[in-house]
Design an enzyme around this catalytic site. Structure first.
Site, mmCIF file in Angstrom:
data_model
loop_
_atom_site.group_PDB
_atom_site.id
_atom_site.type_symbol
_atom_site.label_atom_id
_atom_site.label_comp_id
_atom_site.label_asym_id
_atom_site.label_seq_id
_atom_site.Cartn_x
_atom_site.Cartn_y
_atom_site.Cartn_z
ATOM 1 N N GLY A 31 5.927 2.563 -8.794
ATOM 2 C CA GLY A 31 6.841 1.444 -8.546
ATOM 3 C C GLY A 31 7.318 1.428 -7.101
ATOM 4 N N GLU A 35 3.129 -2.886 0.658
ATOM 5 C CA GLU A 35 1.822 -3.450 1.063
ATOM 6 C C GLU A 35 0.642 -2.571 0.652
ATOM 7 O OE1 GLU A 35 2.611 -4.106 5.484
ATOM 8 O OE2 GLU A 35 4.462 -3.448 4.511
ATOM 9 N N GLY A 36 0.862 -1.262 0.576
ATOM 10 C CA GLY A 36 -0.214 -0.360 0.148
ATOM 11 C C GLY A 36 -0.617 -0.656 -1.292
ATOM 12 N N HIS A 37 0.390 -0.746 -2.177
ATOM 13 C CA HIS A 37 0.098 -1.093 -3.572
ATOM 14 C C HIS A 37 -0.533 -2.487 -3.652
ATOM 15 C CE1 HIS A 37 3.776 1.585 -3.944
ATOM 16 N NE2 HIS A 37 2.889 2.244 -4.665
ATOM 17 N N GLY A 148 -5.346 4.691 -3.743
ATOM 18 C CA GLY A 148 -5.334 4.589 -2.296
ATOM 19 C C GLY A 148 -5.863 5.852 -1.629
ATOM 20 N N LYS A 150 -4.792 6.815 1.012
ATOM 21 C CA LYS A 150 -3.568 7.422 1.570
ATOM 22 C C LYS A 150 -3.304 8.790 0.931
ATOM 23 C CE LYS A 150 0.894 7.662 2.839
ATOM 24 N NZ LYS A 150 1.367 8.639 1.863
ATOM 25 N N ASP A 151 -3.497 8.855 -0.393
ATOM 26 C CA ASP A 151 -3.302 10.116 -1.117
ATOM 27 C C ASP A 151 -4.682 10.675 -1.453
ATOM 28 O OD1 ASP A 151 -0.283 10.052 -1.477
ATOM 29 O OD2 ASP A 151 -0.879 8.081 -2.191
ATOM 30 N N SER A 186 4.455 3.693 3.206
ATOM 31 C CA SER A 186 4.860 4.587 2.121
ATOM 32 C C SER A 186 6.302 4.276 1.726
ATOM 33 C CB SER A 186 4.765 6.041 2.604
ATOM 34 O OG SER A 186 5.503 6.891 1.755
ATOM 35 N N ARG A 188 8.412 6.340 1.227
ATOM 36 C CA ARG A 188 9.262 7.311 1.922
ATOM 37 C C ARG A 188 9.683 6.864 3.312
ATOM 38 N NH1 ARG A 188 7.605 13.344 0.556
ATOM 39 N NH2 ARG A 188 7.277 13.124 -1.658
HETATM 40 P P1 AMP Z 1 2.487 5.711 -5.640
HETATM 41 O O1 AMP Z 1 3.280 4.590 -6.220
HETATM 42 O O2 AMP Z 1 3.073 6.294 -4.394
HETATM 43 O O3 AMP Z 1 2.081 6.744 -6.663
HETATM 44 O O4 AMP Z 1 1.115 5.050 -5.167
HETATM 45 C C1 AMP Z 1 0.321 4.338 -6.070
HETATM 46 C C2 AMP Z 1 -1.032 4.110 -5.470
HETATM 47 O O5 AMP Z 1 -0.892 3.376 -4.249
HETATM 48 C C3 AMP Z 1 -1.756 5.412 -5.128
HETATM 49 O O6 AMP Z 1 -3.120 5.278 -5.484
HETATM 50 C C4 AMP Z 1 -1.573 5.502 -3.640
HETATM 51 O O7 AMP Z 1 -2.594 6.231 -2.989
HETATM 52 C C5 AMP Z 1 -1.618 4.042 -3.240
HETATM 53 N N1 AMP Z 1 -0.990 3.855 -1.922
HETATM 54 C C6 AMP Z 1 0.239 4.263 -1.518
HETATM 55 N N2 AMP Z 1 0.440 3.965 -0.214
HETATM 56 C C7 AMP Z 1 -0.699 3.361 0.212
HETATM 57 C C8 AMP Z 1 -1.127 2.822 1.468
HETATM 58 N N3 AMP Z 1 -0.344 2.845 2.556
HETATM 59 N N4 AMP Z 1 -2.360 2.290 1.534
HETATM 60 C C9 AMP Z 1 -3.184 2.244 0.447
HETATM 61 N N5 AMP Z 1 -2.826 2.729 -0.760
HETATM 62 C C10 AMP Z 1 -1.609 3.294 -0.876
#
Ligand code: AMP
Length: 294
Positions: A31, A35-37, A148, A150-151, A186, A188
């Site tokens: 959640g 923009e990454g999500h 992503g 990213k991780d 992120s 964060r």
């Molecule tokens: P999270 O909500 O942080 O667990 O992220 C959910 C998904 O979004 C994971 O697959 C992350 O790798 C991806 N994600 C987070 N930040 C980015 C980003 N800056 N660019 C691309 N994907 C991202």
């Protein structure tokens, strides 16, 4: 767009979509969508008939109760954003609906890579991630699942889990979305002061420097790591956690690059720990790589 709370109802909705011959695209998230999500959801939208986004702040992947409690929960905003970019379903289960008693008895062992890099910094993190991702796949699969780069370590471990356990999931990797100065987007980042935010671009600078060195023929991992550490060390607001260069397939650390490799960095800026990574250029034998004796 439909908001679903119940795991059974989620499974039924996706089964119905598959019965109608639609491919299911699944985007698991914690959640606080950004923009990454959005990139993951848009890619799923382009490739799939039905797009489901899960929003679940996974208690198993947080080391401290304080961190878990502090994680932003903004479901209404997430719903609006997911809907505006084409999601059909948002699955937002309550903790008690995911595991009876709040915690699972059986968990997924991430193997040796689960204890290195992010797993070393955050013990138990990847066991928590994989256990919940396996559970979500149990509800959403067969599907295409979007993660992503990213991780990158998480992505690598999810791929390994899917392969080793023969889960009916096609894992799709999406490139990291970055701000104009290169900082990876992120949740964060919002915790950074303006000075820390400015300083945080050093992570991408360090990764880019390693990529530039490889492009010029440098193949010694120690040289690449030393240069990344030097860059990050020169930023007074950064406290380096680790730099590494791994084989992109095996995640072993080669002394000399001999195939596609990935540079990894992790550092703290004040209280905020950030990670980033970059696939290093590799041109199948056409690049001259130092063997270490030059
Ligand atoms: P999270 O909500 O942080 O667990 O992220 C959910 C998904 O979004 C994971 O697959 C992350 O790798 C991806 N994600 C987070 N930040 C980015 C980003 N800056 N660019 C691309 N994907 C991202």
């Amino acid at each position: 767009m439909e908001l679903i709370r119940s795991p059974d109802r989620f499974r039924d909705a996706l089964e119905l979509a598959r019965a109608g011959r639609q491919v299911v695209g699944f985007v698991p998230t914690l959640g606080d969508l950004h923009e990454g999500h959005a990139r993951l959801i848009r890619t799923a939208r382009e490739e799939c008939g039905v797009v489901a986004v899960s929003v679940f702040v996974n208690p198993l992947q947080f080391e401290s109760a304080a961190d878990l409690a502090a994680y932003p929960r903004r479901l209404e905003r997430d719903q609006a954003m997911a809907s505006s970019i084409g999601a059909d379903v948002v699955f937002a289960p309550a903790e008690e609906d995911m595991f009876s008693g709040g915690r699972p008895e059986v968990t997924v062992d991430p193997g040796p890579l689960g204890d290195r890099f992010e797993g070393d910094a955050r013990p138990g993190h990847f066991r928590g991630v994989l256990t919940v991702v396996a559970k979500l796949f149990g509800l959403a699969a067969p599907c295409r699942a979007y993660f992503g780069e990213k991780d990158a370590q998480q992505l690598r471990l999810v791929r390994a889990m899917v392969g080793d356990l023969s889960l009916p999931v096609a894992v799709v990797a999406c490139p990291t979305v970055r701000k104009v100065d290169g900082l990876a987007v992120s949740s964060r980042n919002a915790r950074l002061s303006s000075e820390e935010r400015r300083a945080a671009s050093v992570l991408f600078e360090a990764l880019s420097t390693a990529a530039a060195l490889v492009r010029r023929g440098e193949g010694r991992a120690d040289v690449l790591k030393a240069e990344m550490a030097r860059r990050i060390g020169a930023e007074s607001l950064a406290r380096l956690d680790y730099v590494a260069v791994v084989d992109d397939r095996t995640w072993e650390e080669p002394a000399i690059l001999d195939g596609p490799a990935r540079a990894l960095v992790a550092a703290r800026f004040g209280q905020t720990r950030l990670i980033d990574n970059l696939l290093l250029p590799w041109a199948d034998g056409s690049t001259v790589h130092n063997s270490g004796d030059s």
